[in-house]
Design an enzyme around this catalytic site. Structure first.
Site, mmCIF file in Angstrom:
data_model
loop_
_atom_site.group_PDB
_atom_site.id
_atom_site.type_symbol
_atom_site.label_atom_id
_atom_site.label_comp_id
_atom_site.label_asym_id
_atom_site.label_seq_id
_atom_site.Cartn_x
_atom_site.Cartn_y
_atom_site.Cartn_z
ATOM 1 C CD GLU A 181 -2.798 -1.256 2.425
ATOM 2 O OE1 GLU A 181 -3.628 -2.177 2.476
ATOM 3 O OE2 GLU A 181 -2.688 -0.390 3.316
ATOM 4 C CB CYS A 195 3.260 7.730 2.699
ATOM 5 S SG CYS A 195 3.796 6.659 4.048
ATOM 6 C CB CYS A 202 6.972 -4.140 9.570
ATOM 7 S SG CYS A 202 8.319 -3.292 10.438
ATOM 8 C CB CYS A 206 6.081 -0.829 16.450
ATOM 9 S SG CYS A 206 7.811 -0.458 16.071
ATOM 10 C CB CYS A 209 2.767 -0.261 13.944
ATOM 11 S SG CYS A 209 2.857 -0.166 12.148
ATOM 12 C CB CYS A 426 0.779 7.543 10.768
ATOM 13 S SG CYS A 426 2.327 7.064 11.538
#
Length: 454
Positions: A181, A195, A202, A206, A209, A426
């Site tokens: 994305e 972005c 990932c 975190c 996230c 975000c």
């Protein structure tokens, strides 16, 4: 350290891929896994898998010590490679720097000037060529050679989703069927930002996230990164105006794929191509110190560091990479690395989590932590997502937090949600599957704050 494994599900059996586990951690034939696999013993149906494409980095959900599972960065040598696209191994044009493209064109008997013409048609003059037919003005022999030996696209457009505030989320399908994305964020001040993602998923885990819950599928190639910016201009410039800024803040940890990220950033700032200003191309990291040092040596692009806590205790919990690279090491690396840079400031990103990192004591500690580091601090409103255990800090408290920082001499920005209604904000990108990265154990003193979010 002992190499153990990561669980991946296949149609036939579970697969264990190598990861890194402290030799002090207990491993009596079990792995700590997210539900529904939690506490299930591994059977003989699990086999070791040599692929370097990992499903997620295993962090302990029960241990709060530094001996918990850490991201095994050396398990990802694919950062230096690229996806083999077909049996003829055609080159992917957008995966080459201008110097490499020029050498490739010359190796086929054509002049350097023709390489420049090709480069400009890929990246400049509002052409953004995506096939041979769009290479206007090029010699027919050169076009024939390109058709036979090269490919234009690394991405296939899947969907474009528009948020109520004008933010666009673009979904791309990769050659292997995975989806990434990219987000385009218009701004009424004449700046529009794309972005870009650097990985599928990932490995950093975190806790706030959504992407981190996916685990890591694989790194993106240089071409897959660059083409996100090209597509953004090609598809949306007529709607949102000139796209002026690039942030590497999409899916993935950019420094976990540093070879391809640095190369992609260099292509983006080439003055004969996309020609983004290096000051307007920002690469963000959760704090991988060796790669951070390399970036400061090799790149003129801007740097952002996702900080999000003022103590190791909190950062160990919400950003497990801190167990490997502590706050003190990260910040001292920045002090040393920026001491010789002229007019260069790092952007500290600070996602505000109610009852976790948003106290006025946190604000005062943050002022002390960044002393001696040329910086700006960006306070970011937390963006909720399914399964999240955190809640947003109230806006009035964010303002009070900002005021403490400003009174301490810090330059402070505030970022509120954009694209939230399309999961484009975000920390909201990606799509989690059946197997998710583990949830870290919550320190005792923060459990009440998290219960308030239920």
């Amino acid at each position: 350290m002992r190499r153990l494994g990561i669980i991946t599900l296949t149609n036939s059996a579970a697969v264990v891929t190598p990861s890194l586990l402290s030799s002090t951690a207990a491993f009596p034939g079990t792995l700590t896994l997210p539900s529904p696999l939690h506490n299930h013993r591994l059977s003989n149906s699990i086999r070791f898998h040599k692929s370097k494409s990992l499903s997620f980095s295993c962090f302990s959900s029960s241990s709060s010590s530094s001996a918990a599972y850490l991201p095994s960065l050396e398990e990802y040598p694919s950062t230096k490679g690229s996806v083999v696209r077909d049996e003829n191994q055609k080159v992917v044009l957008k995966g080459m720097t201008y110097a490499a493209l020029q050498e490739w064109v010359q190796s086929h008997g054509f002049r350097p000037g023709q390489a420049l013409m090709l480069w400009k048609r890929l990246y400049k003059d509002n052409i953004w060529a995506n096939n041979v037919d769009e290479l206007e003005g090029l010699n027919k022999d050169l076009k024939r050679m390109i058709s036979e030996h090269a490919e234009f696209g690394a991405l296939a457009l899947k969907d474009i989703r528009s948020a109520s505030d004008g933010t666009r989320k673009i979904l791309f399908t990769l050659d292997d069927g995975l989806v990434i994305e990219t987000v385009v964020i218009p701004c009424d001040r004449g700046r529009t930002t794309v972005c870009v993602s650097s990985q599928v998923g990932c490995a950093m885990n975190c806790q706030f996230c959504y992407t981190g819950r996916m685990g890591l599928k694989r790194n993106l190639t240089t071409a897959e990164i660059v083409e996100q910016a090209v597509y953004a201009r090609r598809l949306l410039s007529h709607e949102v105006g000139s796209i002026t800024n690039v942030v590497f803040m999409g899916m993935g940890e950019p420094f976990h794929n540093i070879d391809n990220v640095v190369k992609a950033a260099n292509i983006m700032v080439d003055e004969n191509g996309l020609h983004f200003s290096p000051r307007k191309v920002t690469v963000s990291t959760s704090g991988l110190v060796p790669q951070l040092k390399r970036f400061l040596r090799e790149s003129n692009c801007a740097l952002a560091v996702s900080l999000n806590a003022t103590t190791d205790e909190v950062r160990n919990w919400i950003m497990p990479i801190n167990r490997k690279y502590k706050l003190s090491l990260l910040l001292e690396t920045l002090r040393e690395g920026l001491s010789s840079r002229h007019k260069y400031k790092v952007l500290f990103e600070y996602v505000m989590l109610a009852g976790v990192n948003d106290s006025m004591d946190d604000a005062r500690r943050l002022v002390e932590l960044v002393q001696g580091i040329p910086c700006k601090i960006n306070l970011i409103q937390f963006n909720p997502h399914s399964g999240s255990q955190f809640i947003q800090t109230e806006e009035d408290k964010m303002i009070k937090f900002r005021n403490v920082l400003a009174e301490g001499g810090c330059t402070v920005l505030m970022r509120f949600s954009r694209g939230n209604d399309q999961m484009a904000a975000c920390g909201q990108l990606g799509m989690i599957g059946a197997v998710q990265a583990p949830v870290m154990r919550v320190p005792e003193q923060f459990r009440a704050a998290l219960k308030a979010s239920v």
